[in-house]
Motif scaffolding. Structure first.
Motif, PDB file in Angstrom:
ATOM      1  N   GLU B  62       0.840  -1.196   0.000  1.00 34.28           N
ATOM      2  CA  GLU B  62       0.000   0.000   0.000  1.00 34.28           C
ATOM      3  C   GLU B  62       0.869   1.238   0.000  1.00 34.28           C
ATOM      4  OE1 GLU B  62      -4.110  -1.245   2.166  1.00 34.28           O
ATOM      5  OE2 GLU B  62      -2.602  -0.216   3.353  1.00 34.28           O
ATOM      6  N   PHE B  63       0.342   2.309  -0.568  1.00 36.48           N
ATOM      7  CA  PHE B  63       1.018   3.593  -0.447  1.00 36.48           C
ATOM      8  C   PHE B  63      -0.020   4.692  -0.542  1.00 36.48           C
ATOM      9  CE2 PHE B  63       3.473   7.267  -1.837  1.00 36.48           C
ATOM     10  CZ  PHE B  63       4.465   7.232  -0.884  1.00 36.48           C
ATOM     11  N   MET B  75      -4.888   6.837  -3.011  1.00 36.42           N
ATOM     12  CA  MET B  75      -4.127   5.782  -2.394  1.00 36.42           C
ATOM     13  C   MET B  75      -3.899   4.652  -3.388  1.00 36.42           C
ATOM     14  SD  MET B  75      -5.098   4.145   1.215  1.00 36.42           S
ATOM     15  CE  MET B  75      -4.215   2.752   1.821  1.00 36.42           C
ATOM     16  N   LEU B  76      -2.697   4.094  -3.342  1.00 34.08           N
ATOM     17  CA  LEU B  76      -2.384   2.974  -4.223  1.00 34.08           C
ATOM     18  C   LEU B  76      -2.327   1.692  -3.404  1.00 34.08           C
ATOM     19  CD1 LEU B  76       0.438   4.594  -6.353  1.00 34.08           C
ATOM     20  CD2 LEU B  76      -1.967   4.406  -6.914  1.00 34.08           C
ATOM     21  N   LYS B  77      -2.762   0.621  -4.036  1.00 39.76           N
ATOM     22  CA  LYS B  77      -2.696  -0.676  -3.371  1.00 39.76           C
ATOM     23  C   LYS B  77      -2.391  -1.720  -4.427  1.00 39.76           C
ATOM     24  CE  LYS B  77      -6.281  -3.297  -2.246  1.00 39.76           C
ATOM     25  NZ  LYS B  77      -7.591  -3.598  -1.680  1.00 39.76           N
ATOM     26  N   VAL B  78      -1.361  -2.484  -4.215  1.00 44.44           N
ATOM     27  CA  VAL B  78      -1.035  -3.550  -5.167  1.00 44.44           C
ATOM     28  C   VAL B  78      -1.532  -4.855  -4.598  1.00 44.44           C
ATOM     29  CG1 VAL B  78       0.770  -4.565  -6.549  1.00 44.44           C
ATOM     30  CG2 VAL B  78       1.042  -2.261  -5.675  1.00 44.44           C
ATOM     31  N   ALA B 133      -6.448   1.968  -4.865  1.00 44.83           N
ATOM     32  CA  ALA B 133      -6.941   1.345  -3.635  1.00 44.83           C
ATOM     33  C   ALA B 133      -8.390   1.711  -3.388  1.00 44.83           C
ATOM     34  CB  ALA B 133      -6.110   1.779  -2.447  1.00 44.83           C
ATOM     35  N   ASN B 134      -8.867   2.761  -4.051  1.00 44.42           N
ATOM     36  CA  ASN B 134     -10.277   3.100  -3.877  1.00 44.42           C
ATOM     37  C   ASN B 134     -10.839   3.644  -5.184  1.00 44.42           C
ATOM     38  OD1 ASN B 134      -9.541   5.863  -3.993  1.00 44.42           O
ATOM     39  ND2 ASN B 134      -9.021   5.802  -1.826  1.00 44.42           N
ATOM     40  N   ASP B 195     -13.236   2.932  -0.391  1.00 50.24           N
ATOM     41  CA  ASP B 195     -12.168   1.927  -0.439  1.00 50.24           C
ATOM     42  C   ASP B 195     -12.729   0.589  -0.908  1.00 50.24           C
ATOM     43  OD1 ASP B 195     -10.526   3.812   0.542  1.00 50.24           O
ATOM     44  OD2 ASP B 195     -10.578   3.109   2.617  1.00 50.24           O
ATOM     45  N   PHE B 196     -11.996  -0.039  -1.829  1.00 50.95           N
ATOM     46  CA  PHE B 196     -12.437  -1.344  -2.278  1.00 50.95           C
ATOM     47  C   PHE B 196     -12.323  -2.329  -1.120  1.00 50.95           C
ATOM     48  CE2 PHE B 196     -10.736   0.416  -6.367  1.00 50.95           C
ATOM     49  CZ  PHE B 196     -11.972   0.599  -6.937  1.00 50.95           C
TER      50      PHE B 196
END
Lengths: 435, 493
Positions: B62-63, B75-78, B133-134, B195-196
């Motif tokens: 996450e970042f 927000m990023l989420k891998v 991320a969202n 947010d997912f």
């Protein structure tokens, strides 16, 4: 820290006195007007920044002109709301004065002195209206802004004279309505100070005269901000005004009028009264929907860019008025945010129109072919402004629209949501015709 | 499941955006300019690949970039799903960059600097969507992609390009502003977050009618997925130079559309909520209609790129169908199809472009006997076709396998028939091209017998993707494992 303490007064005094300075220096050398005005605007912007800083640090505060205590003396009241609007107004004025230099030399070579004198006076009026905490003082500054506005617009060609004349008549009627409203309030309460009125009025909320006063003031400011159906003066006046004047008047005058509406409704009357006791909010939101749709559709019908932009202003006023009268936290946030955002993007678009007029002599949409190759930077900036007008993220316009739509959902006003979306789509069509 | 904070996803997004600076700075020196594109592509690929092992171990990265509005962060989420898509796009960007050089220089196109710059921006936006991320972050990158591809679509700047460009933006911006934006705001208002979530965020917040309306608004609002009736922009966008059609209109842009639908179905609504309301079936029927109609229209197209475009529209709905099945196998099939279809379709587009560079031909009726002139290209075309039809030994077979299993698992026999019928139709519109390219009498042939392939920069990339399409049937593990992980996270199994 003397200057810091006096900043709220300085932000009106600097432009006011610089009007004389511009005029006098213009007597000797016409070319000296621009630097003087530029310096004044920069200093004014500095003063508004100091004021804003102080609000952010310590919360709202008041400044007594001449040391006279309110409610007898005139009081300037600065809170987060007008601190922000002040900075926005001063910033756009600063940009407008920088923009004006070449444009005025070309379009109004004989009237440079008049232009800059009126320019700084108009800014005085706008900032004064924003900063004051006195309902009658507001009227005086409203007239200063209005009179200089008429004159600035009428500096243009013959069509501008006719349009300016229209504006004078409707603008004066608007100011009179406002004054009548304030008169009613004065008769009922004996006070003109906003904070004082806010304290006295609750006892009189059942009184018809107070209701009439509110309506008179509302109609007055609506005329000033060109809220549908009282918008008829605006398109011609702003289209035919000299480009440099358009850049100052178009972004700011309607926005400051919206601010005044919000200020009077919340700081003279109260949210409880205007939203809960009276049942006017619902029809006003409908009017705002009409304004948005009407402005968007007529904008679509225009062949000339400036005129198209003026109809967009009519629609944008609908955004802000509607957003405020949604009477929800999100909606009012959106309206206030949009005052600032819209001032910036309208300036961007009018400055672009001014540049096109300067370079090509006309601003019909058909004249804009192939401008990308000739002025890539200008077109890139215009594209960003246009995207903001459409409300594409991550531009400013997106965020105010975001709050406005959230506010409308919160209030259950789905017709307002629909109007905002339709207007976004129409804007997209409008601007991609150009881009 | 382990969660780690790292700046890598942000770097992966930004590296191509930053590449715009050297690309424009070296505008006068094409070799250095293209070198910067490659460098950025390789760095991006390296960053994405370096995150793969951790993701395969079941972790997420996450970042958080910034909190724009209270409670709403960019927000990023891998996770596995995003990684799958990012891996495909970043691999194919490098391939397409090589191909772009062959194509753009081969045709001596104008404004190549602008072309390479916006290509890089579009890739940033694509990876941004993959790593969102969202919903809010995804929407930002989605719009960024719409705008970045506009100059690419209208590259030729003539009347046709302008009309198509208008259609392109009209459909894509119109639906995203008119449908997705309000749907997103209603979601935010109802659920209080965007947010997912693994099981969706809407369950228990809104009623049945509202769920239905929102689902339709999202599915049709992501017009990049080309679901009918919002598909017309894709054939119109074929006026763009072929590498754009290849990477953007077979991989990046359209896959962003279906990927967005996938994310919304799983992360916003949640499979359980949709299954309980039988909305998955609705989604399946919408997709099935598009699959069959697009395939039928493709049959009648003579323009090669237009035929490919309609084929793409149909294939995209396979992925939507996979999402609509809501069963583990179906979801896996949909996700794997993102990768498999990408390799197959990009090969086909590159072949179309190679034919155009070498011979100037755009229409299928003018390509009789072209196999003798360009045997390598047309063999690659055959492999690409097989992959899109879903026949072994190509990657497309794998994803179709899972999709068919998914229809059985979800007990959707009608969808099984749709998939099989579509395969037949795909064969009917692809194989005649190949057949007539190779098998014709010398009198019918429109080309001489001398072999004349397009420039190497064109041929090598398409040979690579064709080989990859074949290789993927033997080594599909990375994609299948990623898809499996993603599906396990969704279904909780």
């Amino acid at each position: 820290m003397m200057i810091y303490q006096q900043a709220p007064a300085l932000l009106v005094v600097i432009p006011l006195l610089s009007a004389f300075a511009v005029n006098i220096s213009g007597l000797f050398n016409r070319r000296s007007c621009f630097p003087v005005a530029l310096l004044a605007m920069a200093a004014t912007f500095g003063a508004t920044l100091m004021t804003l800083h102080r609000v952010m640090e310590t919360g709202s505060f008041s400044y007594r002109l001449g040391g006279w205590p309110p409610p007898f003396g005139i009081e300037y009241v600065i809170d987060h709301l007008n601190g922000l609007v002040l900075a926005a107004v001063a910033f756009v004025s600063l940009l407008a004065v920088i923009f004006s230099r070449r444009s005025v030399e070309k379009e109004l070579p004989d009237k440079v002195v008049q232009f800059y004198t009126l320019f700084v006076l108009l800014v005085t009026g706008l900032l004064g209206m924003t900063v004051t905490g006195d309902a009658f003082n507001l009227y005086v500054l409203l007239e200063i802004a209005a009179l200089t506005g008429y004159a600035l617009i009428a500096l243009g060609d013959n069509r501008a004279l006719v349009a300016g004349f229209n504006y004078v008549i409707l603008g004066t009627i608007g100011a009179s309505f406002y004054l009548l409203g304030v008169g009613h309030l004065f008769i009922m309460t004996g006070s003109l100070n906003m904070a004082d009125l806010l304290g006295i009025l609750p006892g009189l909320y059942g009184n018809t005269a107070v209701f009439v006063a509110l309506l008179l003031i509302l109609v007055g400011v609506w005329l000033k901000m060109a809220f549908f159906p009282l918008h008829t003066w605006l398109p011609n006046a702003y289209t035919y005004a000299p480009s440099a004047a358009g850049c100052l008047v178009a972004p700011l005058v309607t926005k400051v009028s919206v601010y005044i509406m919000i200020r009077i409704m919340l700081s003279v009357f109260s949210a409880g009264y205007v939203f809960d006791v009276l049942s006017v909010a619902e029809p006003i939101v409908w009017l705002a929907v009409a304004a948005i749709l009407f402005g968007s559709i007529l904008a679509l019908a225009q062949q000339e860019m400036k005129k198209m932009l003026t109809y967009l202003i009519v629609a944008e006023v609908g955004y802000m008025v509607g957003g405020f009268w949604l009477a929800t936290g999100y909606g009012i946030t959106g309206a206030i945010l949009h005052i600032v955002n819209d001032a910036l993007m309208t300036f961007c678009l009018f400055a672009f129109a001014g540049i096109v007029v300067y370079k090509t002599g006309g601003s019909r949409l058909s004249d804009l072919e192939g401008l990308y190759r000739k002025m890539p930077v200008t077109m890139a900036a215009f594209t960003v402004g246009a995207l903001s007008m459409i409300g594409v993220p991550p531009t400013a316009g997106f965020f105010s629209k975001w709050y406005l739509i959230l506010g409308a959902i919160q209030a259950g006003s789905y017709h307002f949501v629909a109007a905002l979306l339709i207007s976004s789509l129409v804007n997209a069509i409008l601007f991609f015709r150009i881009i | 499941m382990e969660t780690r904070t790292s700046i890598k996803p942000l770097l992966a997004v930004l590296v191509s955006l930053a590449a715009v600076i050297p690309i424009t700075a070296f505008g006068r020196n094409p070799n250095l300019r293209e070198a910067s594109t490659f460098l950025a592509g390789i760095i991006k690929f390296g960053l994405v690949v370096s995150m793969v092992p951790f993701i395969l171990d079941g972790g997420t990265i996450e970042f958080s970039i910034a909190e724009v509005l209270p409670g709403l962060a960019i927000m990023l989420k891998v996770d596995a799903m995003g990684m799958l898509f990012a891996l495909v796009s970043s691999t194919l960007w490098i391939v397409t960059s090589a191909y772009s050089i062959g194509y753009m220089r081969g045709l001596d196109e104008h404004s190549q600097t602008r072309y390479f710059s916006f290509f890089a921006v579009a890739l940033s936006a694509t990876i941004g969507v993959a790593f969102s991320a969202n919903l809010f972050t995804m929407y930002l990158f989605y719009e960024m992609l719409s705008l970045a591809t506009y100059p690419l679509v209208t590259h030729h700047q003539d009347q046709e390009a302008r009309i198509s460009g208008r259609k392109y933006l009209g459909f894509i911006l119109g639906t995203s502003i008119g449908l997705v934006l309000p749907a997103m705001l209603v979601t935010y208002f109802a659920a209080g977050t965007l947010d997912f979530g693994a099981q969706g965020i809407l369950a228990g917040h809104i009623g049945k009618t509202a769920v239905t309306v929102l689902l339709l608004m999202f599915v049709f609002g992501f017009a990049k997925a080309g679901i009918m009736p919002f598909h017309a922009w894709l054939p119109a966008a074929m006026v763009a130079p072929t590498p754009v059609s290849a990477l953007l209109h077979a991989v990046a842009v359209v896959k962003v559309g279906v990927f967005s639908i996938f994310l919304v179905v799983t992360g916003i609504f949640g499979t359980e909520l949709l299954a309980s309301l039988h909305l998955g079936t609705v989604l399946c029927y919408i997709a099935a209609f598009t699959i069959l109609t697009a395939s039928l229209i493709a049959l009648s197209q003579d323009g090669l790129k237009r035929r490919l475009a309609f084929s793409t529209i149909g294939q995209l709905s396979y992925i939507v169908l996979g999402a609509g099945l809501l069963s583990p196998k179906g979801l896996t099939g949909g996700l794997v199809h993102i990768a498999m279809h990408a390799f197959g379709k990009i090969t086909l587009f590159m072949c179309a472009g190679a034919i155009f560079v070498a011979t100037g031909k755009k229409y299928i009726s003018e390509m009789v006997g072209i196999g003798r002139r360009m045997p390598v290209t047309m063999t690659a075309f055959l492999i690409g076709s097989l992959s899109v039809i879903g026949l072994p030994p190509t990657g497309g077979f794998i994803s179709k396998w899972f999709l068919v299993l998914g229809t059985l698992e979800a007990d959707q026999t009608v969808m099984l028939v749709v998939l099989l019928a579509s395969s037949l139709l795909n064969a009917a519109y692809f194989l005649p091209i190949v057949y007539r390219a190779f098998f014709c009498t010398p009198e019918e042939s429109m080309f001489g017998d001398t072999v004349e392939e397009p420039p190497l920069w064109c041929v090598v990339p398409l040979v690579f993707t064709a080989t990859a399409s074949v290789a993927l049937v033997y080594f599909p593990q990375p994609f299948i494992r990623l898809a499996g992980l993603a599906v396990r996270a969704i279904t909780g199994g």
